[in-house]
Design an enzyme around this catalytic site. Structure first.
Site, PDB file in Angstrom:
ATOM      1  N   SER A  59       0.827  -1.203   0.000  1.00  0.00           N
ATOM      2  CA  SER A  59       0.000   0.000   0.000  1.00  0.00           C
ATOM      3  C   SER A  59       0.854   1.243   0.000  1.00  0.00           C
ATOM      4  O   SER A  59       2.078   1.171   0.046  1.00  0.00           O
ATOM      5  CB  SER A  59      -0.889   0.009   1.240  1.00  0.00           C
ATOM      6  OG  SER A  59      -0.074   0.181   2.389  1.00  0.00           O
ATOM      7  N   LYS A  60       0.172   2.375  -0.012  1.00  0.00           N
ATOM      8  CA  LYS A  60       0.908   3.649  -0.022  1.00  0.00           C
ATOM      9  C   LYS A  60       1.808   3.718   1.193  1.00  0.00           C
ATOM     10  O   LYS A  60       2.866   4.326   1.181  1.00  0.00           O
ATOM     11  CB  LYS A  60      -0.057   4.847   0.017  1.00  0.00           C
ATOM     12  CG  LYS A  60      -1.165   4.793  -0.979  1.00  0.00           C
ATOM     13  CD  LYS A  60      -2.449   4.241  -0.373  1.00  0.00           C
ATOM     14  CE  LYS A  60      -2.845   2.923  -1.061  1.00  0.00           C
ATOM     15  NZ  LYS A  60      -3.672   2.032  -0.284  1.00  0.00           N
ATOM     16  N   ARG A  61       1.334   3.065   2.255  1.00  0.00           N
ATOM     17  CA  ARG A  61       2.107   3.032   3.488  1.00  0.00           C
ATOM     18  C   ARG A  61       3.507   2.471   3.256  1.00  0.00           C
ATOM     19  O   ARG A  61       4.480   2.864   3.872  1.00  0.00           O
ATOM     20  CB  ARG A  61       1.352   2.183   4.513  1.00  0.00           C
ATOM     21  CG  ARG A  61       1.983   2.066   5.868  1.00  0.00           C
ATOM     22  CD  ARG A  61       0.927   1.632   6.883  1.00  0.00           C
ATOM     23  NE  ARG A  61       0.180   0.462   6.413  1.00  0.00           N
ATOM     24  CZ  ARG A  61       0.565  -0.782   6.617  1.00  0.00           C
ATOM     25  NH1 ARG A  61       1.663  -1.033   7.279  1.00  0.00           N
ATOM     26  NH2 ARG A  61      -0.144  -1.786   6.168  1.00  0.00           N
TER      27      ARG A  61
END
Length: 483
Positions: free
Chosen positions: A242-244
Site C-alpha cells: 500500500s501507499k504506506r
RNA sequence: GCGCCCAUCGUCUAGCGGUCCAGGACGUCGCCCUUUCACGGCGAAAACAGGGGUUCGAGUCCCCUUGGGCGCGCCA
C-alpha cells in the site's frame, strides 16, 4: 494453428502502473513469448468516474520502459459497451439472465440484514422468477445473471490447481447496470471471448471472480479460457502493498535509478523460481518460464534485494550501453536534467572513460551520477567536511610537495601518475594512503572515488594540476611549520 | 461472519518420502584483498508455525489449530 496462445494484460486506468501490475504484465508477456503466442493489451475503463487518460499514459509508458510490448492495437473496453449490452440482451432472451428492479436501498438493507444474521451478504434473488406484473413503475432495472443455485463451479487453475466453489455461495451478479452500461464481470468475459484469449494470467485477488466469470461463460455456452491466478506481491511487513509501504508507480523505480532489465529480473523471481538460479537474461527468462512453477504463496517486496540486483546489472552492462541508458534516464532522475545540460562531447567522453570505475561503485543510476559529480564540478572545488579535515591535517602540505613532481610528468596516464606518486611516498617515508587521500580530496572534493590514478587521468592534466594547486600549501615555511 | 488461497533462515527461495543434524541468494556480522569507497574472496549467526495422524521413515502426504492474504458493490 488455431491453438496458438493469446494472453492479455488488462489494467484499469485508475492510477499508475504499480509493481504488482508490472509483474502480471511480465508473466503474461513471458508466457506469450515462451509459447510463440501473442499478448494483447486491454484498458478496462468501464468505470468512467475513475478512469483517466493520464493513467492510461502512465501504464503505457511503464510497459514501454520495461520493454514489455503487446500485439495489435490497444483495446479500450468502454468503446465496446454496445457489444456488451448486446451480449446481456442475448442472455436475457435465452433466459440465462433476468431483470431485477431492486433499489439500492433494498440491496443495502438486504446486505445489512444478512450480516446481522451471520449470513454472507448477497442478493437474495427475489426478482429471479417474479411476476412481471409486480414491476414497479418508473424503475430502470439491472440485468442479473441467472446463476446456478446448486452444484459447484470448478476452476482448473494453472497455478492454484483445482478450486471448488459451492454455487450456493455465489449470487446472481449484475451484468448490465440500470443505465445500460456493462459491469466489469460481463465486460471481461465478453472481451476475453471476443479477443480470443486462451490464457488469463492475473493476480489471485481475482480468484473468486474466476468462479463468477466461469458461470457467465457457461451461460453463453462459451469455452472457458485457462486461468492462472498468480499470488500478489506484499509489502515488507507481509500485508498488502500500500501507499504506506511506498507502493509506487513503475515510473518511481525509474526515477530511483533502477535499470528496467534489473527490475524485470527481480520481479520474475518474486513468486517464480527455477531452482537456485537468481539471474536470467530476457532470453533465458522466456526459455525457462513455466506457469506450473509459479508459487501459490505471496512474496514480499524487498528493496534491498532489488538494489543488489540492480548493482549486478549495472556492472554487467557494457560502458557504452550503460551510458546510453543513463542519458535516456537523465530527465527522470533527481538532478539529472542539470547533468544532461552540461553533457557536451567532452564531458560525455570523460564520463565514458570513468565509467568502469564509476559503475563498480554504484547500485543505482542515482549513485552513478552522484559518483561522477567531480567531473562536473568547477574550480575551486568545495571539499566536503571529511576532505577538508584530511587537507587540514597535513594533506595540503603533502600536495604542495607532490605538485611539482606531477607537473613535470612527460605523459599523463594512470601508470605514469602512479609511478610518480608511489616514488614520492616512498622517498618521503609515508604511506601511499597519506598521499592518495589528500589527492582525492583535492581532485574530487571527497574521500571516496574511483581509483585516484584513474581520476587523475580522466580529469586531465591541466584541470588536475589546477585543482591540486587550489588546495596545496606551497609555502616552504608552512611545510616546515607543520609538526 | 461466510467462501477461497497461503505457511522452510529477517527477505526471495531450493527441497517434489530416505542422499536434509535442510542448500543458494539478499541483508547482517567477522576476516582477507586494498590509496578511499566499492567489487571480489573466505567464514559466521539465521528457518521446516504448533499439534495430531499415515508410513519402516515426513520439511516433503492427510487432518486440526494458529497466523497471514484475497473475495463477498449497479468498483475494477
Amino acid at each position: 494453428m488455431s491453438s496458438s496462445v493469446v494472453t492479455r494484460f488488462a489494467p484499469s486506468p485508475t492510477g499508475f502502473l504499480h509493481i504488482g501490475g508490472a509483474r502480471t504484465a511480465l508473466f503474461n508477456w513471458l508466457y506469450a513469448k515462451k509459447t510463440g503466442g501473442t499478448m494483447l493489451l486491454r484498458i478496462e475503463d468501464t468505470d468512467r468516474e475513475r478512469s483517466t487518460d493520464a493513467a492510461i499514459a502512465a501504464i503505457i509508458d511503464g510497459l514501454t520502459w520495461l520493454r514489455l510490448d503487446w500485439d495489435g492495437e490497444v483495446v479500450h473496453q468502454f468503446a465496446r459497451a454496445a457489444r456488451h449490452r448486446e451480449a446481456a440482451e442475448e442472455l436475457l432472451a435465452s433466459g440465462r439472465a433476468y431483470r431485477c428492479y431492486a433499489s439500492q436501498e433494498e440491496l443495502a438493507e438486504m446486505r445489512e440484514a444478512a450480516r446481522r444474521e451471520g449470513r454472507p451478504p448477497r442478493y437474495d434473488g427475489s426478482w429471479r422468477d417474479r411476476d412481471p406484473a409486480e414491476v414497479p413503475p418508473g424503475v430502470a432495472p439491472v440485468i442479473r445473471l441467472r446463476a446456478p443455485q446448486e452444484g459447484e463451479t470448478i476452476i482448473d487453475d494453472a497455478v492454484q490447481g483445482r478450486v471448488v466453489f459451492p454455487n450456493k455461495d455465489l449470487d446472481d451478479l449484475v451484468l448490465l447496470r440500470s443505465d445500460g452500461t456493462p459491469t466489469y464481470m460481463l465486460a471481461v468475459v465478453v472481451d476475453d471471448h471476443d479477443m480470443g484469449i486462451t490464457q488469463i494470467i492475473r493476480g489471485d485477488d481475482h480468484l473468486t471472480n474466476a468462479a463468477r466469470q466461469t458461470q457467465i461463460y457457461n451461460a453463453f455456452g462459451w469455452p472457458v479460457p485457462t486461468m492462472a491466478h498468480i499470488p500478489l506481491i506484499h509489502g515488507p511487513d507481509g500485508s498488502k502493498l500500500s501507499k504506506r509501504h511506498g507502493a509506487l508507480g513503475i515510473d518511481a523505480y525509474r526515477a530511483m535509478g533502477y535499470l528496467p532489465a534489473a527490475l524485470r529480473n527481480y520481479l520474475v523471481r518474486l513468486g517464480w523460481s527455477q531452482g537456485d538460479r537468481e539471474f536470467f537474461s530476457t532470453e533465458e527468462m522466456i526459455e525457462s518460464f513455466e506457469l506450473s512453477q509459479v508459487h501459490r504463496s505471496p512474496a514480499r517486496f524487498d528493496l534491498a534485494k532489488l538494489e543488489n540486483m540492480n548493482g549486478h546489472y549495472m556492472r554487467a552492462t557494457p560502458n557504452r550501453e550503460l551510458m546510453e541508458i543513463l542519458e535516456a534516464t537523465l530527465p527522470y532522475l533527481p538532478g539529472g536534467p542539470e547533468i544532461a545540460a552540461k553533457l557536451d562531447a567532452q564531458k560525455r567522453a570523460q564520463v565514458l572513460a570513468a565509467m568502469p570505475g564509476l559503475k563498480e561503485r554504484a547500485k543505482t543510476l542515482i549513485e552513478l551520477i552522484d559518483g561522477m559529480g567531480f567531473l562536473f564540478a568547477e574550480r575551486p572545488l568545495a571539499p566536503d567536511e571529511k576532505a577538508r579535515a584530511i587537507l587540514a591535517q597535513g594533506g595540503a602540505a603533502i600536495l604542495g610537495a607532490l605538485l611539482p613532481k606531477l607537473a613535470v610528468l612527460p605523459e599523463w596516464t594512470p601508470e605514469a601518475a602512479e609511478a610518480v606518486v608511489r616514488d614520492f611516498a616512498e622517498k618521503s617515508g609515508i604511506k601511499l594512503g597519506q598521499v592518495a587521500q589528500p589527492l582525492r580530496a583535492a581532485l574530487t572534493g571527497r574521500l571516496t572515488s574511483p581509483g585516484i590514478f584513474d581520476v587523475l587521468a580522466v580529469v586531465g592534466r591541466e584541470e588536475s594540476l589546477a585543482r591540486i594547486a587550489d588546495q596545496a600549501e606551497t609555502a616552504p615555511a608552512a611545510v616546515a611549520a607543520s609538526p
